[in-house]
Design a protein around this motif. Structure first.
Motif, PDB file in Angstrom:
ATOM      1  N   SER A 244       0.831  -1.208   0.000  1.00  0.00           N
ATOM      2  CA  SER A 244       0.000   0.000   0.000  1.00  0.00           C
ATOM      3  C   SER A 244       0.864   1.256   0.000  1.00  0.00           C
ATOM      4  O   SER A 244       0.544   2.252  -0.661  1.00  0.00           O
ATOM      5  CB  SER A 244      -0.917   0.028   1.220  1.00  0.00           C
ATOM      6  OG  SER A 244      -1.646  -1.154   1.265  1.00  0.00           O
ATOM      7  N   LEU A 245       1.990   1.198   0.715  1.00  0.00           N
ATOM      8  CA  LEU A 245       2.894   2.350   0.773  1.00  0.00           C
ATOM      9  C   LEU A 245       3.442   2.652  -0.625  1.00  0.00           C
ATOM     10  O   LEU A 245       3.475   3.805  -1.067  1.00  0.00           O
ATOM     11  CB  LEU A 245       4.043   2.036   1.742  1.00  0.00           C
ATOM     12  CG  LEU A 245       5.009   3.188   2.015  1.00  0.00           C
ATOM     13  CD1 LEU A 245       4.289   4.290   2.812  1.00  0.00           C
ATOM     14  CD2 LEU A 245       6.225   2.705   2.796  1.00  0.00           C
ATOM     15  N   TYR A 246       3.830   1.567  -1.293  1.00  0.00           N
ATOM     16  CA  TYR A 246       4.375   1.701  -2.647  1.00  0.00           C
ATOM     17  C   TYR A 246       3.344   2.350  -3.575  1.00  0.00           C
ATOM     18  O   TYR A 246       3.640   3.290  -4.313  1.00  0.00           O
ATOM     19  CB  TYR A 246       4.790   0.315  -3.140  1.00  0.00           C
ATOM     20  CG  TYR A 246       5.013   0.164  -4.603  1.00  0.00           C
ATOM     21  CD1 TYR A 246       6.084   0.797  -5.238  1.00  0.00           C
ATOM     22  CD2 TYR A 246       4.162  -0.637  -5.370  1.00  0.00           C
ATOM     23  CE1 TYR A 246       6.293   0.641  -6.592  1.00  0.00           C
ATOM     24  CE2 TYR A 246       4.362  -0.792  -6.728  1.00  0.00           C
ATOM     25  CZ  TYR A 246       5.433  -0.152  -7.341  1.00  0.00           C
ATOM     26  OH  TYR A 246       5.621  -0.311  -8.689  1.00  0.00           O
ATOM     27  N   LEU A 247       2.090   1.889  -3.447  1.00  0.00           N
ATOM     28  CA  LEU A 247       1.028   2.454  -4.290  1.00  0.00           C
ATOM     29  C   LEU A 247       0.774   3.909  -3.934  1.00  0.00           C
ATOM     30  O   LEU A 247       0.551   4.748  -4.804  1.00  0.00           O
ATOM     31  CB  LEU A 247      -0.262   1.640  -4.128  1.00  0.00           C
ATOM     32  CG  LEU A 247      -0.203   0.201  -4.654  1.00  0.00           C
ATOM     33  CD1 LEU A 247      -1.490  -0.545  -4.319  1.00  0.00           C
ATOM     34  CD2 LEU A 247       0.014   0.198  -6.161  1.00  0.00           C
ATOM     35  N   ARG A 261      -4.444   0.233 -10.610  1.00  0.00           N
ATOM     36  CA  ARG A 261      -3.549  -0.679  -9.890  1.00  0.00           C
ATOM     37  C   ARG A 261      -4.312  -1.779  -9.145  1.00  0.00           C
ATOM     38  O   ARG A 261      -4.748  -1.581  -8.015  1.00  0.00           O
ATOM     39  CB  ARG A 261      -2.696   0.089  -8.860  1.00  0.00           C
ATOM     40  CG  ARG A 261      -1.879   1.245  -9.385  1.00  0.00           C
ATOM     41  CD  ARG A 261      -0.974   0.864 -10.547  1.00  0.00           C
ATOM     42  NE  ARG A 261      -0.232  -0.342 -10.403  1.00  0.00           N
ATOM     43  CZ  ARG A 261       1.034  -0.418  -9.973  1.00  0.00           C
ATOM     44  NH1 ARG A 261       1.685   0.660  -9.655  1.00  0.00           N
ATOM     45  NH2 ARG A 261       1.640  -1.577  -9.889  1.00  0.00           N
ATOM     46  N   PRO A 262      -4.507  -2.953  -9.770  1.00  0.00           N
ATOM     47  CA  PRO A 262      -5.194  -4.058  -9.065  1.00  0.00           C
ATOM     48  C   PRO A 262      -4.462  -4.487  -7.799  1.00  0.00           C
ATOM     49  O   PRO A 262      -5.056  -5.057  -6.879  1.00  0.00           O
ATOM     50  CB  PRO A 262      -5.221  -5.182 -10.102  1.00  0.00           C
ATOM     51  CG  PRO A 262      -4.339  -4.761 -11.212  1.00  0.00           C
ATOM     52  CD  PRO A 262      -4.125  -3.298 -11.141  1.00  0.00           C
ATOM     53  N   LEU A 263      -3.172  -4.174  -7.724  1.00  0.00           N
ATOM     54  CA  LEU A 263      -2.372  -4.532  -6.552  1.00  0.00           C
ATOM     55  C   LEU A 263      -2.960  -3.956  -5.263  1.00  0.00           C
ATOM     56  O   LEU A 263      -2.765  -4.502  -4.173  1.00  0.00           O
ATOM     57  CB  LEU A 263      -0.948  -3.994  -6.776  1.00  0.00           C
ATOM     58  CG  LEU A 263       0.180  -4.564  -5.948  1.00  0.00           C
ATOM     59  CD1 LEU A 263       0.277  -6.071  -6.162  1.00  0.00           C
ATOM     60  CD2 LEU A 263       1.504  -3.907  -6.327  1.00  0.00           C
ATOM     61  N   LEU A 264      -3.699  -2.860  -5.418  1.00  0.00           N
ATOM     62  CA  LEU A 264      -4.300  -2.211  -4.254  1.00  0.00           C
ATOM     63  C   LEU A 264      -5.152  -3.180  -3.446  1.00  0.00           C
ATOM     64  O   LEU A 264      -5.120  -3.206  -2.217  1.00  0.00           O
ATOM     65  CB  LEU A 264      -5.176  -1.040  -4.730  1.00  0.00           C
ATOM     66  CG  LEU A 264      -5.883  -0.241  -3.628  1.00  0.00           C
ATOM     67  CD1 LEU A 264      -4.881   0.455  -2.745  1.00  0.00           C
ATOM     68  CD2 LEU A 264      -6.850   0.767  -4.240  1.00  0.00           C
ATOM     69  N   GLN A 265      -5.889  -4.040  -4.166  1.00  0.00           N
ATOM     70  CA  GLN A 265      -6.766  -4.992  -3.462  1.00  0.00           C
ATOM     71  C   GLN A 265      -5.955  -5.960  -2.617  1.00  0.00           C
ATOM     72  O   GLN A 265      -6.325  -6.283  -1.491  1.00  0.00           O
ATOM     73  CB  GLN A 265      -7.594  -5.766  -4.472  1.00  0.00           C
ATOM     74  CG  GLN A 265      -8.505  -4.841  -5.251  1.00  0.00           C
ATOM     75  CD  GLN A 265      -9.605  -5.581  -5.956  1.00  0.00           C
ATOM     76  OE1 GLN A 265      -9.601  -6.807  -6.003  1.00  0.00           O
ATOM     77  NE2 GLN A 265     -10.556  -4.849  -6.500  1.00  0.00           N
ATOM     78  N   LEU A 266      -4.828  -6.392  -3.186  1.00  0.00           N
ATOM     79  CA  LEU A 266      -3.978  -7.317  -2.434  1.00  0.00           C
ATOM     80  C   LEU A 266      -3.460  -6.641  -1.165  1.00  0.00           C
ATOM     81  O   LEU A 266      -3.479  -7.212  -0.072  1.00  0.00           O
ATOM     82  CB  LEU A 266      -2.809  -7.788  -3.306  1.00  0.00           C
ATOM     83  CG  LEU A 266      -1.877  -8.766  -2.620  1.00  0.00           C
ATOM     84  CD1 LEU A 266      -2.563 -10.118  -2.440  1.00  0.00           C
ATOM     85  CD2 LEU A 266      -0.580  -8.953  -3.396  1.00  0.00           C
ATOM     86  N   GLY A 267      -3.004  -5.391  -1.334  1.00  0.00           N
ATOM     87  CA  GLY A 267      -2.470  -4.650  -0.180  1.00  0.00           C
ATOM     88  C   GLY A 267      -3.494  -4.565   0.934  1.00  0.00           C
ATOM     89  O   GLY A 267      -3.213  -4.893   2.101  1.00  0.00           O
TER      90      GLY A 267
END
Ligand code: UDP
Ligand code: MG
Length: 296
Positions: A244-247, A261-267
């Motif tokens: 989340s910090l990276y995003l 950024r789908p990665l947000l959900q993982l975070g």
């Protein structure tokens, strides 16, 4: 006095042979003894074949099949001896070995477990059993070569720190060792099953894995659950936080929009799971604490 505790489920062919052999061996040992057979809800007509010839022989019945662990417990509850022997009813264990067990106990050991050097089992079960014993030796400092061996003898006082429930008879030796008893091992004969089939079937390995993990968890963390859940939860949380910090940095300094950024959900998911796992540990601590308080 020696109590020999033998759980059985549908072993009508083996029982008469076993009891004859046992009475023979025990009469030679010249110590007071009792043989307690626990009928774990057998559905065959063993009674017609088993003629009770000895006063030392007792049968206790379960109304239905409750499992080997419960059968052992029933046997213990009805035993009078200060030395207890556990063995199977299927003639895989040899009564002649009892003498060696008793010798070890006389030498001052509190708990003696068997090692089936020549175990008559499928290669898969044998391999699994070796891995489980190795796992417990490496991670819990278990001193046992063949922890699953059902043939064992111990002083009754070993039971002061242990109560049988569910499947935990499988790691009884380890519990005995971890509570400070002097333990030892001897090689025992292991015969092929002559009559009938194994009562545990193919699920034995899968259940065995769960039992090994339960043993690991209970012995290592039952007094400090937060050490287990806390570390796992903290790692999950930290990974989620870093993602989340990276995003957030990308969003603030480089203008990358979050819907891309789908990665947000993982975070977010990792952060939530992490917190929940830590909370589970805290509740675990509370359970241990309250339990101690009520027991004191
Ligand atoms: N047994 C029992 N209740 C059960 C399963 C097994 O009393 O639910 C008894 C069985 O009759 C035998 C002993 O426990 O005397 C060991 O079982 P088995 O020989 O089937 O296990 P294995 O040697 O295959 O591990
Ligand atoms: Mg067997």
């Amino acid at each position: 006095m020696i109590s020999i505790i033998i759980p059985f489920y549908n072993e009508s062919e083996s029982l008469p042979i076993l009891t004859d052999q046992l009475i023979d061996v025990m009469n030679k040992i010249k110590k007071e003894y009792e043989i307690i057979l626990i009928d774990d809800g057998s559905t065959d007509a063993y009674a017609s074949k088993l003629i009770i010839k000895s006063e030392e022989l007792k049968i206790i019945k379960h109304k239905k099949k409750l499992g080997k662990g419960r059968a052992l417990k029933t046997g213990l509850e009805n035993s009078k001896g200060d030395i207890i022997v556990f063995m199977d009813a299927d003639l895989q264990d040899d009564p002649k070995d009892i003498r060696n067990f008793l010798k070890k106990i006389d030498e001052g050991h509190d708990f003696v477990n068997g090692i089936r050097a020549n175990r008559q089992e499928s290669i898969i079960v044998k391999t699994y059993s070796k891995i489980a014993s190795w796992f417990l030796r490496t991670f819990l400092h278990s001193p046992f070569t063949d922890i699953n061996c059902g043939f064992k003898a111990f002083k009754k006082e070993v039971l002061n720190d242990f109560s049988f429930y569910g499947n935990n008879f499988r790691f009884f030796p380890l519990a005995a060792y971890l509570s400070g008893n002097k333990v030892s091992e001897i090689a025992v004969i292991n015969n092929k099953r002559k009559f009938g089939k194994t009562k545990f079937g193919k699920s034995k390995i899968f259940i065995g894995i769960l039992d090994t993990l339960t043993a690991y968890f209970l012995f290592k963390f039952s007094e400090k659950p937060l050490h287990f859940f806390g570390i796992i939860g903290a790692i999950l949380f930290l990974v989620g936080f870093l993602v989340s910090l990276y995003l957030a940095i990308e969003r603030i300094f480089f203008g990358v929009l979050l819907y891309q950024r789908p990665l947000l959900q993982l975070g977010i998911l990792l952060i939530i799971i992490g917190i929940q796992v830590v909370m589970t540990g805290i509740i675990g601590e509370l359970v241990v604490f309250l339990n101690k308080k009520t027991n004191n």
